[in-house]
Enzyme design. Structure first.
Site, PDB file in Angstrom:
ATOM      1  N   SER A 261       0.761  -1.135   0.047  1.00  0.00           N
ATOM      2  CA  SER A 261      -0.083   0.008  -0.061  1.00  0.00           C
ATOM      3  C   SER A 261       0.864   1.463   0.042  1.00  0.00           C
ATOM      4  O   SER A 261       2.113   1.153   0.248  1.00  0.00           O
ATOM      5  CB  SER A 261      -0.889   0.000   1.207  1.00  0.00           C
ATOM      6  OG  SER A 261      -0.024   0.420   2.377  1.00  0.00           O
ATOM      7  N   LYS A 262       0.397   2.328  -0.013  1.00  0.00           N
ATOM      8  CA  LYS A 262       1.099   3.635  -0.236  1.00  0.00           C
ATOM      9  C   LYS A 262       2.195   3.727   1.195  1.00  0.00           C
ATOM     10  O   LYS A 262       3.077   4.261   0.887  1.00  0.00           O
ATOM     11  CB  LYS A 262       0.150   4.766   0.128  1.00  0.00           C
ATOM     12  CG  LYS A 262      -0.309   5.287  -1.384  1.00  0.00           C
ATOM     13  CD  LYS A 262      -0.212   6.746  -1.522  1.00  0.00           C
ATOM     14  CE  LYS A 262       0.262   7.422  -2.866  1.00  0.00           C
ATOM     15  NZ  LYS A 262      -0.332   6.902  -3.735  1.00  0.00           N
TER      16      LYS A 262
END
Ligand code: GLU
Length: 488
Positions: A261-262
């Site tokens: 994820s980010k």
């Protein structure tokens, strides 16, 4: 686009919900879908699942189309190219979902549910307290006409819920083998919201059937939605032998073993594009992430991928995303580019960074300079920084390099270099190198690393630069000497 003549009945779809930029996981899915379609001579369908109107935007839809195009994942049916099973935007198919929902209601497969959000929350709360699996309790399954009339009189608007029979669903996942879901963990689910809009489970299942999808290759996060989709197929009256086959691809994990994820890595493909990764490198790397061609090769072309891709060779365990490996592959792909192509890729980076305006002189210089950096860069994004010294109007030595040439010995290097180079007949890198080696290394006895580093800083403004002598040749005698003098 050329007419598509499939040589097999395989139909695969990539069906993102563009609620943001496509990310690494989406693209790996798209790549495998595409590769499978191409491998089998089947059809690759691109469908946009945009029923979540609050989160999907036209910009994200366009970005998804651009990303697939940029990656070279061409689709045979879908937005822009059309096809016999369209439209391919779910927002243009709402009437179809409404018709099926009405049919399910009339068949008794689905029912209207009038429970309010508060009532559903209360059910969940009680389930939590009693420690039972959460989910709809079937309250509205068998309402009398009086109860319905009472709810309607209160102004309640119903949702449409699918009736899940007792028992279980078993299907064979092409990657995981036999998977069973007990229905006590798959409660009656909503097909249509109170405002009439369809939910994912309804739209995805209806479309996969109507678009005659034969293989659903998608992320493993969707595994648990499969029994609900099979239930919709059943209500549609599809023969189980005609259900699409499912293959749930393992997650792409970050280095910390958490789902990518980010937080633990850059995930948007747009980021990689802007950082100067080549589509071929991304596809190459993602192809080998979770799939293997049967040997330990690290390079695979798109052609090889389509030749070799089979679902059996997709791993069932999660794959770890390693940007270092992607960078290494990107460097390989950059080195392998013919100069003309390298130039085409480099230009937008140079103009966007403001390194060049695009004049003929600049372009000629770019073409001359690219060969000396092609061997050493990992991303196209490094190009402006490396070539800036050739074009910059107000040349200055970088802050962190300046102090490295303040000592006496550096001054000596620069002074001697100017003296010897001033008389140089032909300003070619071989000649420049020969003169400097004689003067600085042989005569003064300096270490090459030290002597050339001082010169590099003086000429290019930084201790990181393309090869020194080639750089000086490109910069020209006048500017090179002027910079060395200024540095002194
Ligand atoms: N639209 C879904 C999503 O982006 C995927 C649909 C599917 O592959 O079944 O999560």
């Amino acid at each position: 686009m050329a007419a598509h003549n499939p040589t097999s009945a395989v139909r695969v779809r990539f069906a993102p919900s563009p609620t943001g930029e496509l990310h690494v996981g989406n693209i790996r899915t798209a790549l495998f879908d595409w590769a499978y379609a191409r491998h089998t001579g089947g059809t690759f369908i691109f469908r946009i699942e945009d029923t979540d109107t609050e989160r999907v935007t036209p910009e994200y839809i366009q970005a998804a189309l651009n990303t697939l195009t940029w990656l070279g994942l061409d689709w045979d049916e879908g937005p822009e190219v059309g096809g016999p099973n369209g439209p391919y935007l779910q927002s243009e198919r709402l009437h179809i979902y409404a018709e099926w929902a009405a049919k399910f209601l009339s068949q008794g497969d689905a029912y209207h549910c009038y429970c309010s959000a508060e009532e559903l929350e209360k059910v969940r709360e009680d389930q939590r307290k009693a420690n039972v699996a959460p989910g709809y309790n079937g309250h509205c399954r068998e309402l009398s006409s009086d109860q319905v009339a009472a709810y309607l009189a209160q102004g309640r608007k119903p949702v449409v819920r699918m009736r899940m029979p007792d028992g279980s669903t078993t299907f064979t996942d092409l990657i995981r083998g036999e998977v069973t879901f007990e229905h006590k963990f798959v409660p009656d689910f909503v097909l249509v919201r109170a405002d009439g809009s369809p939910l994912y489970t309804l739209a995805v299942a209806v479309d996969d059937i109507l678009m005659k999808v034969t293989h659903v290759l998608r992320g493993e996060d969707l595994l648990s939605s499969t029994p609900r989709q099979l239930r919709v197929y059943d209500a549609m009256g599809v023969n189980p032998n005609d259900y699409p086959l499912f293959a749930h691809l393992p997650f792409v994990m970050g280095q910390d073993n958490a789902k990518l994820s980010k937080r633990n890595g850059e995930t948007s493909i747009a980021w990689y594009r802007d950082a100067g990764f080549l589509p071929e490198a991304i596809c190459n790397y993602l192809a080998l992430l979770g799939w293997s061609p049967g040997d330990d090769r690290e390079n695979v072309t798109m052609k090889e991928l389509t030749e070799l891709f089979t679902v059996e060779r997709v791993h069932s365990s999660p794959a770890k995303f390693d940007i270092k490996k992607l960078e290494a592959i990107n460097g390989d792909k950059i080195r392998a580019l013919p100069l003309e192509e390298f130039f085409t890729w480099a230009m937008p980076f140079l103009t966007r960074a403001g390194t060049i305006q695009g004049s003929d002189t600049e372009i000629a210089l770019v073409k001359a300079a690219l060969p000396i950096i092609q061997e050493r860069i990992v991303t196209l994004g490094e190009i402006p920084g490396l070539l800036n010294f050739l074009f910059v109007k107000d040349f200055a030595i970088a802050e962190d390099s300046r102090e490295k040439i303040l000592d006496e010995q550096s001054k000596q290097v620069l002074t001697v270099s100017v003296q010897r180079l001033s008389g140089l007949g032909e300003w070619k890198h071989e000649a420049i190198e020969a003169v400097l080696r004689t003067a600085l290394i042989e005569e003064l006895g300096l270490k090459p690393r030290f002597a050339f580093s001082a010169l590099r800083i003086a000429v290019t403004g930084s201790h990181i630069s393309p090869p020194l002598f080639e750089s000086m040749e490109l910069l020209g005698a006048e500017k090179s000497l002027e910079r060395i003098r200024a540095a002194m």
